[in-house]
Design a protein around this motif. Structure first.
Motif, PDB file in Angstrom:
ATOM      1  N   LEU A   1       0.574 -18.307  -0.721  1.00 32.59           N
ATOM      2  CA  LEU A   1       0.618 -19.732  -0.422  1.00 32.59           C
ATOM      3  C   LEU A   1       0.971 -20.589  -1.629  1.00 32.59           C
ATOM      4  O   LEU A   1       1.766 -21.535  -1.527  1.00 32.59           O
ATOM      5  CB  LEU A   1      -0.713 -20.186   0.166  1.00 32.59           C
ATOM      6  N   ALA A   2       0.396 -20.276  -2.787  1.00 31.89           N
ATOM      7  CA  ALA A   2       0.699 -21.053  -3.986  1.00 31.89           C
ATOM      8  C   ALA A   2       2.187 -20.967  -4.315  1.00 31.89           C
ATOM      9  O   ALA A   2       2.797 -21.946  -4.754  1.00 31.89           O
ATOM     10  CB  ALA A   2      -0.144 -20.555  -5.165  1.00 31.89           C
ATOM     11  N   ASN A   3       2.761 -19.793  -4.081  1.00 31.22           N
ATOM     12  CA  ASN A   3       4.190 -19.613  -4.346  1.00 31.22           C
ATOM     13  C   ASN A   3       5.039 -20.462  -3.400  1.00 31.22           C
ATOM     14  O   ASN A   3       6.080 -21.004  -3.783  1.00 31.22           O
ATOM     15  CB  ASN A   3       4.559 -18.143  -4.203  1.00 31.22           C
TER      16      ASN A   3
ATOM     17  N   LEU B   1       7.090 -19.904   9.344  1.00 40.36           N
ATOM     18  CA  LEU B   1       6.910 -19.477  10.735  1.00 40.36           C
ATOM     19  C   LEU B   1       5.450 -19.206  11.055  1.00 40.36           C
ATOM     20  O   LEU B   1       4.769 -18.464  10.345  1.00 40.36           O
ATOM     21  CB  LEU B   1       7.730 -18.203  10.980  1.00 40.36           C
ATOM     22  N   ILE B   2       4.960 -19.811  12.117  1.00 39.11           N
ATOM     23  CA  ILE B   2       3.675 -19.431  12.702  1.00 39.11           C
ATOM     24  C   ILE B   2       4.004 -18.441  13.816  1.00 39.11           C
ATOM     25  O   ILE B   2       4.480 -18.818  14.890  1.00 39.11           O
ATOM     26  CB  ILE B   2       2.921 -20.654  13.249  1.00 39.11           C
ATOM     27  N   ALA B   3       3.788 -17.173  13.531  1.00 37.53           N
ATOM     28  CA  ALA B   3       4.302 -16.097  14.388  1.00 37.53           C
ATOM     29  C   ALA B   3       3.331 -15.788  15.525  1.00 37.53           C
ATOM     30  O   ALA B   3       2.678 -14.739  15.543  1.00 37.53           O
ATOM     31  CB  ALA B   3       4.582 -14.849  13.548  1.00 37.53           C
TER      32      ALA B   3
ATOM     33  N   LEU C   1      12.560 -17.925   4.136  1.00 38.33           N
ATOM     34  CA  LEU C   1      11.803 -17.741   5.375  1.00 38.33           C
ATOM     35  C   LEU C   1      10.515 -17.010   5.055  1.00 38.33           C
ATOM     36  O   LEU C   1      10.525 -15.938   4.442  1.00 38.33           O
ATOM     37  CB  LEU C   1      12.626 -16.951   6.399  1.00 38.33           C
ATOM     38  N   THR C   2       9.399 -17.595   5.467  1.00 42.63           N
ATOM     39  CA  THR C   2       8.101 -16.966   5.260  1.00 42.63           C
ATOM     40  C   THR C   2       7.187 -17.383   6.399  1.00 42.63           C
ATOM     41  O   THR C   2       7.591 -18.131   7.278  1.00 42.63           O
ATOM     42  CB  THR C   2       7.511 -17.358   3.888  1.00 42.63           C
TER      43      THR C   2
ATOM     44  N   VAL D   1      13.365 -13.833   1.120  1.00 38.03           N
ATOM     45  CA  VAL D   1      12.146 -13.593   1.902  1.00 38.03           C
ATOM     46  C   VAL D   1      11.061 -13.060   0.977  1.00 38.03           C
ATOM     47  O   VAL D   1      11.167 -11.937   0.475  1.00 38.03           O
ATOM     48  CB  VAL D   1      12.413 -12.582   3.039  1.00 38.03           C
ATOM     49  N   PRO D   2      10.014 -13.838   0.701  1.00 42.10           N
ATOM     50  CA  PRO D   2       8.906 -13.324  -0.096  1.00 42.10           C
ATOM     51  C   PRO D   2       8.169 -12.234   0.681  1.00 42.10           C
ATOM     52  O   PRO D   2       7.694 -12.472   1.791  1.00 42.10           O
ATOM     53  CB  PRO D   2       8.010 -14.558  -0.294  1.00 42.10           C
ATOM     54  N   VAL D   3       8.105 -11.051   0.112  1.00 40.66           N
ATOM     55  CA  VAL D   3       7.467  -9.921   0.805  1.00 40.66           C
ATOM     56  C   VAL D   3       6.648  -9.098  -0.178  1.00 40.66           C
ATOM     57  O   VAL D   3       6.896  -9.105  -1.379  1.00 40.66           O
ATOM     58  CB  VAL D   3       8.510  -8.987   1.477  1.00 40.66           C
ATOM     59  N   GLY D   4       5.683  -8.374   0.371  1.00 40.92           N
ATOM     60  CA  GLY D   4       4.998  -7.345  -0.385  1.00 40.92           C
ATOM     61  C   GLY D   4       5.743  -6.023  -0.243  1.00 40.92           C
ATOM     62  O   GLY D   4       6.643  -5.888   0.592  1.00 40.92           O
ATOM     63  N   LYS D   5       5.354  -5.060  -1.029  1.00 36.98           N
ATOM     64  CA  LYS D   5       6.045  -3.768  -1.021  1.00 36.98           C
ATOM     65  C   LYS D   5       6.029  -3.129   0.364  1.00 36.98           C
ATOM     66  O   LYS D   5       7.007  -2.499   0.791  1.00 36.98           O
ATOM     67  CB  LYS D   5       5.391  -2.827  -2.045  1.00 36.98           C
TER      68      LYS D   5
END
Length: 323
Positions: free
Chosen positions: A24-26, A39-41, A6-7, A144-148
């Motif tokens: 996006l590349a990922n 998801l377009i939130a 989910l992203t 879930v790809p996330v930043g710190k």
């Protein structure tokens, strides 16, 4: 393990190269490995601003960007918050599993409240980490790809899933964070790259617009171009941008430019960025808005089918009768 990813993004403006190399590349790579929901939130746009702007126009822009970079609607479910009411209905039972004190301690919420564009903090801002839990859990998301900075939100999602399972029975997996070594790109003015600051090269920018932005980018007065992130951050940032577009190292580019100075550096960066964006621009121009909207309609339908199943399962676990 077969993961479900989910992203997504908030439709607050056009996507830029920072987004591309950051996430996006990922996504394009992951779509061939795991089922993915993007998801377009749109509901999250109103969490931190009194005036949400042109949401529908921004949604269309996001769709065009997604398709132009190579997201395949045959592999990826692209959908928007407001079109999946069953997802949003999960927010109610989930809120009962989290205390007010736990919401108040979330460091990401504190930071976003501090930078809010609202005159007063609304309830949605305070509770949107639980809304994000619904985003992840409605599709039984496990990766879930996330930043710190987003890790506290994911930990709250895991807390919600764990408490629901303990109280009502096993329904939800505990999602995991996917963290990679994302390249950090600053804006062309040396500050944080941002849609609203006018310091980013958007994926939809023309070649002339790109060239004009790079001409105005900050550098320094030293003739010899070197890659030194500490002493020469603006030059290093331009070298990093060009290197990412060319698939080379910033140091290699710096050595090649040598004593060419800022003018040569900016010419190299402009050529690299425009060459990289050329196929993305071409694909974007070939996609009509009607086609993009059809992709979204199909994605909304698939997401809603998934959400209905999850909501029915939740009602069953809670001994509630489905409507």
């Amino acid at each position: 393990m077969n993961h479900v990813v989910l992203t997504g993004d908030r439709p607050t403006g056009p996507l830029h190269l920072g987004h591309y190399f950051g996430t996006l590349a990922n996504r394009v790579a992951l779509q061939d490995v795991h089922p993915m929901y993007v998801l377009i939130a749109d509901y999250q746009v109103i969490t931190d601003r009194d005036r949400p702007g042109e949401i529908q126009r921004n949604i269309t822009g996001l769709l065009l960007d997604y398709l132009a970079i190579g997201l395949d609607p045959a592999k990826v479910t692209i959908f928007q918050h407001s079109a999946v009411p069953e997802l949003n209905q999960l927010l109610l039972p989930f809120l009962s599993l989290v205390s007010v004190a736990e919401l108040g301690r979330n460091p990401t919420v504190k930071d976003e409240i501090a930078h809010s564009k609202q005159q007063a903090v609304n309830g949605l801002m305070f509770t949107y980490p639980v809304h994000q839990a619904a985003d992840i859990l409605f599709c039984k998301g496990t990766l879930v790809p996330v930043g710190k900075d987003q890790l506290p939100h994911l930990e709250l999602t895991r807390l919600v899933a764990r408490r629901f399972n303990e109280r009502y029975g096993p329904v939800f997996p505990l999602p995991e964070a996917m963290m990679g070594a994302r390249p950090l790109l600053n804006g062309l003015d040396g500050g944080k790259m941002s849609k609203s600051r006018g310091n980013a090269i958007t994926l939809s920018a023309t070649e002339d617009e790109t060239a004009a932005l790079i001409r105005k980018a900050r550098t320094d007065s030293e003739r010899l171009v070197t890659f030194d992130e500490t002493r020469r951050p603006e030059v290093a940032n331009l070298l990093t941008l060009a290197a990412l577009c060319l698939g080379r190292t910033p140091q290699d580019l710096a050595d090649e430019i040598g004593h060419g100075g800022a003018a040569t550096l900016k010419r190299v960066v402009t050529e690299a960025v425009n060459e990289f964006l050329r196929p993305i621009r071409r694909r974007r121009s070939e996609i009509g808005e009607a086609e993009a909207r059809a992709v979204l309609a199909a994605g909304n339908e698939r997401a809603r089918e998934r959400a209905v199943l999850t909501l029915d399962e939740v009602r069953g676990a809670m001994a509630m009768t489905a409507a």
